[in-house]
Design a protein around this motif. Sequence first.
Motif, PDB file in Angstrom:
ATOM      1  N   GLU A  29       0.679  -1.126   0.039  1.00 18.92           N
ATOM      2  CA  GLU A  29      -0.019   0.104   0.135  1.00 18.92           C
ATOM      3  C   GLU A  29       1.024   1.337  -0.061  1.00 18.92           C
ATOM      4  N   PHE A  30       2.206   1.013   0.328  1.00 21.94           N
ATOM      5  CA  PHE A  30       3.102   2.259   0.272  1.00 21.94           C
ATOM      6  C   PHE A  30       3.746   2.496  -1.164  1.00 21.94           C
ATOM      7  N   ARG A  31       3.459   1.777  -1.887  1.00 24.65           N
ATOM      8  CA  ARG A  31       4.258   2.026  -3.465  1.00 24.65           C
ATOM      9  C   ARG A  31       4.228   3.388  -3.747  1.00 24.65           C
ATOM     10  N   GLY A  32       2.974   3.913  -3.914  1.00 23.96           N
ATOM     11  CA  GLY A  32       2.851   5.397  -4.530  1.00 23.96           C
ATOM     12  C   GLY A  32       3.693   6.347  -3.693  1.00 23.96           C
ATOM     13  N   PRO A  33       3.069   6.491  -2.585  1.00 19.27           N
ATOM     14  CA  PRO A  33       3.653   7.431  -1.484  1.00 19.27           C
ATOM     15  C   PRO A  33       5.144   7.149  -1.457  1.00 19.27           C
ATOM     16  N   TRP A  34       5.854   6.098  -1.349  1.00 21.96           N
ATOM     17  CA  TRP A  34       7.126   5.771  -1.320  1.00 21.96           C
ATOM     18  C   TRP A  34       7.929   6.314  -2.611  1.00 21.96           C
ATOM     19  N   THR A  35       6.994   5.962  -3.822  1.00 22.69           N
ATOM     20  CA  THR A  35       7.712   6.632  -5.033  1.00 22.69           C
ATOM     21  C   THR A  35       7.836   8.138  -4.944  1.00 22.69           C
ATOM     22  N   PHE A  36       6.849   8.820  -4.549  1.00 21.32           N
ATOM     23  CA  PHE A  36       6.663  10.088  -4.484  1.00 21.32           C
ATOM     24  C   PHE A  36       7.560  10.899  -3.625  1.00 21.32           C
ATOM     25  N   GLY A  59      -2.168 -11.254  -0.234  1.00 13.27           N
ATOM     26  CA  GLY A  59      -2.955 -11.255  -1.306  1.00 13.27           C
ATOM     27  C   GLY A  59      -4.302 -10.296  -1.035  1.00 13.27           C
ATOM     28  N   SER A  60      -3.779  -9.352  -0.248  1.00 13.74           N
ATOM     29  CA  SER A  60      -4.980  -8.205  -0.052  1.00 13.74           C
ATOM     30  C   SER A  60      -5.312  -7.134  -1.107  1.00 13.74           C
ATOM     31  N   ALA A  61      -6.351  -6.706  -1.480  1.00 17.25           N
ATOM     32  CA  ALA A  61      -6.388  -5.838  -2.562  1.00 17.25           C
ATOM     33  C   ALA A  61      -6.262  -4.465  -1.950  1.00 17.25           C
ATOM     34  N   PHE A  62      -6.052  -4.098  -0.850  1.00 15.01           N
ATOM     35  CA  PHE A  62      -5.481  -2.948  -0.155  1.00 15.01           C
ATOM     36  C   PHE A  62      -3.839  -2.812  -0.543  1.00 15.01           C
ATOM     37  N   GLN A  63      -3.138  -4.102  -0.390  1.00 14.83           N
ATOM     38  CA  GLN A  63      -1.884  -3.994  -0.534  1.00 14.83           C
ATOM     39  C   GLN A  63      -1.574  -4.199  -2.106  1.00 14.83           C
ATOM     40  N   LEU A  64      -2.545  -4.716  -3.035  1.00 11.65           N
ATOM     41  CA  LEU A  64      -2.170  -4.845  -4.467  1.00 11.65           C
ATOM     42  C   LEU A  64      -2.511  -3.443  -4.983  1.00 11.65           C
ATOM     43  N   LEU A  65      -3.581  -2.767  -4.558  1.00 11.16           N
ATOM     44  CA  LEU A  65      -3.841  -1.835  -5.235  1.00 11.16           C
ATOM     45  C   LEU A  65      -3.547  -0.280  -4.696  1.00 11.16           C
ATOM     46  N   GLY A  66      -3.345  -0.504  -3.319  1.00 13.49           N
ATOM     47  CA  GLY A  66      -2.965   0.899  -2.288  1.00 13.49           C
ATOM     48  C   GLY A  66      -4.603   1.418  -2.148  1.00 13.49           C
ATOM     49  N   LEU A  67      -4.008   2.633  -1.354  1.00 15.49           N
ATOM     50  CA  LEU A  67      -5.431   3.379  -0.917  1.00 15.49           C
ATOM     51  C   LEU A  67      -5.854   4.251  -2.151  1.00 15.49           C
ATOM     52  N   SER A  68      -4.903   4.639  -3.025  1.00 12.89           N
ATOM     53  CA  SER A  68      -5.028   5.814  -3.893  1.00 12.89           C
ATOM     54  C   SER A  68      -3.986   5.318  -4.989  1.00 12.89           C
ATOM     55  N   LEU A  69      -4.336   6.037  -6.271  1.00 13.05           N
ATOM     56  CA  LEU A  69      -3.452   5.993  -7.278  1.00 13.05           C
ATOM     57  C   LEU A  69      -3.103   7.213  -7.845  1.00 13.05           C
ATOM     58  N   PHE A  70      -1.872   7.855  -7.774  1.00 12.69           N
ATOM     59  CA  PHE A  70      -1.717   9.181  -8.115  1.00 12.69           C
ATOM     60  C   PHE A  70      -0.314   9.404  -8.847  1.00 12.69           C
ATOM     61  N   MET A  71       0.604   8.515  -8.770  1.00 14.75           N
ATOM     62  CA  MET A  71       1.794   8.565  -9.396  1.00 14.75           C
ATOM     63  C   MET A  71       1.556   8.432 -10.862  1.00 14.75           C
ATOM     64  N   GLN A  72       0.601   8.710 -11.524  1.00 11.17           N
ATOM     65  CA  GLN A  72       0.429   8.662 -12.985  1.00 11.17           C
ATOM     66  C   GLN A  72       0.421   7.237 -13.425  1.00 11.17           C
ATOM     67  N   GLU A  73      -0.014   6.276 -12.667  1.00  7.33           N
ATOM     68  CA  GLU A  73      -0.041   4.848 -13.010  1.00  7.33           C
ATOM     69  C   GLU A  73      -1.090   4.613 -14.303  1.00  7.33           C
ATOM     70  N   VAL A  74      -2.030   5.277 -13.994  1.00  8.46           N
ATOM     71  CA  VAL A  74      -3.002   4.978 -15.304  1.00  8.46           C
ATOM     72  C   VAL A  74      -2.680   5.603 -16.546  1.00  8.46           C
ATOM     73  N   ASN A  75      -1.631   6.168 -16.595  1.00 13.39           N
ATOM     74  CA  ASN A  75      -1.087   6.780 -17.996  1.00 13.39           C
ATOM     75  C   ASN A  75      -0.096   6.105 -18.169  1.00 13.39           C
ATOM     76  N   ASN A  76       0.787   5.287 -17.583  1.00 11.87           N
ATOM     77  CA  ASN A  76       1.910   4.630 -17.776  1.00 11.87           C
ATOM     78  C   ASN A  76       1.254   3.033 -18.170  1.00 11.87           C
ATOM     79  N   PRO A  77       1.791   2.642 -19.575  1.00  9.55           N
ATOM     80  CA  PRO A  77       1.380   1.466 -20.018  1.00  9.55           C
ATOM     81  C   PRO A  77       1.647   0.225 -19.039  1.00  9.55           C
ATOM     82  N   GLY A  78       2.958   0.205 -18.447  1.00  9.96           N
ATOM     83  CA  GLY A  78       3.386  -1.107 -17.640  1.00  9.96           C
ATOM     84  C   GLY A  78       2.347  -1.094 -16.436  1.00  9.96           C
ATOM     85  N   TRP A  79       2.275  -0.027 -15.693  1.00 15.75           N
ATOM     86  CA  TRP A  79       1.501  -0.023 -14.426  1.00 15.75           C
ATOM     87  C   TRP A  79      -0.043  -0.350 -15.036  1.00 15.75           C
ATOM     88  N   ARG A  80      -0.528   0.562 -15.975  1.00 16.64           N
ATOM     89  CA  ARG A  80      -1.921   0.370 -16.276  1.00 16.64           C
ATOM     90  C   ARG A  80      -2.403  -0.916 -16.505  1.00 16.64           C
TER      91      ARG A  80
END
Length: 714
Positions: free
Chosen positions: A347-354, A392-413
């Motif tokens: 769940e920390f993936r996006g904040p960690w990257t930021f 295998g938790s959706a919280f861990q897989l998806l995070g609480l939010s997506l904001f590091m432009q994941e939906v605009n990156n082909p690999g992450w999307r």
Amino acid sequence: MRAHRPLYVKQKAVWLLFGVILLIPALFRIMPAAFSQRPDAGQSTDSSEFSYPQVHPTHQHMRLLLDNAFGYLNPAHDIVDPASGYPAEGWNQEPENRLFLRSFTQLTAIGAWIELLANVAAGYADNPYLSKEAALRGLSLAVSTLLDDQVNPALASKGLLVNFLGLEGGERKGPLLESIERRQFIEAFGEGEGPAIWLALVEKGWLQEEDNGQRGKIRRGQGYGAAHFDGVLAPYSKEPMRSSVMGLLDQRALTIIFGDNANLTASLAKSVGALSRPEIRDDPRAVALREQMERFIAGQQEGYAHFFDPRTGTFFFGWDATADRFVGWGDGHGNWVTGQMNYFINEFRGPWTFVVLRYGLPLASIRNAGFKIRPYRHRDGRETYALAAWDGSAFQLLGLSLFMQEVNNPGWRSSLQALVDVELDFSTRGRLPGLLSEAYSGNGTEYTGLIGIPDVAVTDKSLNTHAPSLYTLGVAYMIAPDEVEAFLREHWPVISGLFTPHGPWEGWNTLTKQVIPFQTTVHTLSLILGGINSAQGNMRRYLEEKHLYRQLEELYKPGDRLDLLAAHNQIHPWSSDEGRLEFSRQEGMCRFSSHLTGAGGLAFIVPGDGAVSLSNGRLVIRFRSATEIRDATVSVKRAPGDPLPPPVIPIEIFTQFKQTADGEIEIVLPASPALDGIKEISLTFRANGRQAPVDVSIIGFDFIPFASALDSPR
């Protein structure tokens, strides 16, 4: 794998229990009478009072779910502490169950609350409970309190805050000490009495010895406290001895957790982005708030730098500023093992990257974070390769939010779309009205991360698959809005039955067919923030303003087109068995054959001094196999001269080879620096102690990068 289980996973439920039971021993106000309402007694509100410009107008079920979730913000429910402007941890206040969610808060909740206020002020979420003016007032109070707390030595150090904060009489307090060293009793009471008191506390059950008796975990259950100095503690029951012992046990701790602070930092940045929206950008109040938030963010620089460990190239999980020691655990031999942030799918993936980008911290912290990819078979028989979370938790897989432009990156999307497909498929198959995710389980007051899909989990622990919750449907909506709307429509009779005047209960127990009557602030706000779908745009404004967007593009840069069967690449066959191994290589293919009892396989090696990147692309294996291979993995190794130490958790893709004359495996790899500098890609087959024939021909082994790091916003 158990030895490398990340500390954040080990302690997630422990931290919450610690906050719920131990943070504030006194009882506070009982929850409002609305708690006794029937779960299906959601109040009727005119839908015209709500407006979500980022939600598709035909997605009526998502709109209705958001309408009900906004009921949580109704001022009548007193969720927000009037002194600080911070939200409480959650709805439930049950003294009889030692559950006091209104007595404390956490950093992630504070960040999500500030972010929602900023979104309301910016016009992303009109609602009848919180006007734009009220949102600006709430922001002013909460942000001012944050700035005060950041310089309060009882609540913060090096600009970072404790992860839990007590809310008592207008004063914030840090959590109680979780463990204590034996030497402190010796220093306080002397060489004779100190050890005797320690042993009495152990026998009483208030201490659980760790580190060969050098430390003790404090156990504050029923029968703990100054009123219970009886039995073995009777000799120490008189004052001032009793108060001295309790004073040692009930010290406040300054425990600072990397991930919780990163969640807060990222939420503040998104809030700055929301208040930079043209509709509000020039409002003097928005200008002042952006300046205050930036001042808070800048004040965290020293703390984050302190968390980086150059020896391992990772961040530490947490820091006990009181003892000046990084958070960890004893190994049973008197050694202290520090916890690291070394698994990336959490769940920390996006904040960690930021945080890495915002403060110019080493990319090594992301590059040394491993991950796993596992196959999942859908109801229709097709197989998907999906990123795996520890539980295998959706919280861990998806995070609480997506904001590091994941939906605009082909690999992450593509990776995230695969995860949402898996989550929805599993829930539809099991008639689960929600996604399996870390939450209250329905087993009393148990909160656990062990709720998830086994096929996309790393752990071998038994997982709860009967307690779905609603909150991760918000972030799933950001990835696959049409699919989530269809899922809501299908399960609407049960989902709408979770509605209350204060928003939806989070969970439903499919075994008992009963509501799981718990509601937490973080989860409710995550549902709302995901549903209103503003985070990507808000963060993009922030990144562009700070000249960080180009750096994110560089971090997401697609890897190198690679044909591993090309003549200039080396292919080394190997086997752990002493038996015969057959290997042949022709142009455009190679064949591996052996009767394995252990392991064997093929190592594809980039020639010379070169190394390649497998980031942000597709790995495609085409094969013919005369045998079925049920246990195979693809793994990667860095070049020998790589400046970083090998990651503790390697990148591995678990797969199978069916018996076929025309097989293909396609695996999407996300955009990550962990996939840079690769020298060797290994294909390993395992027989696990039983003799098994392996006869497989690889007729294509390619990495095909996506065309861009970031596409235009959808």
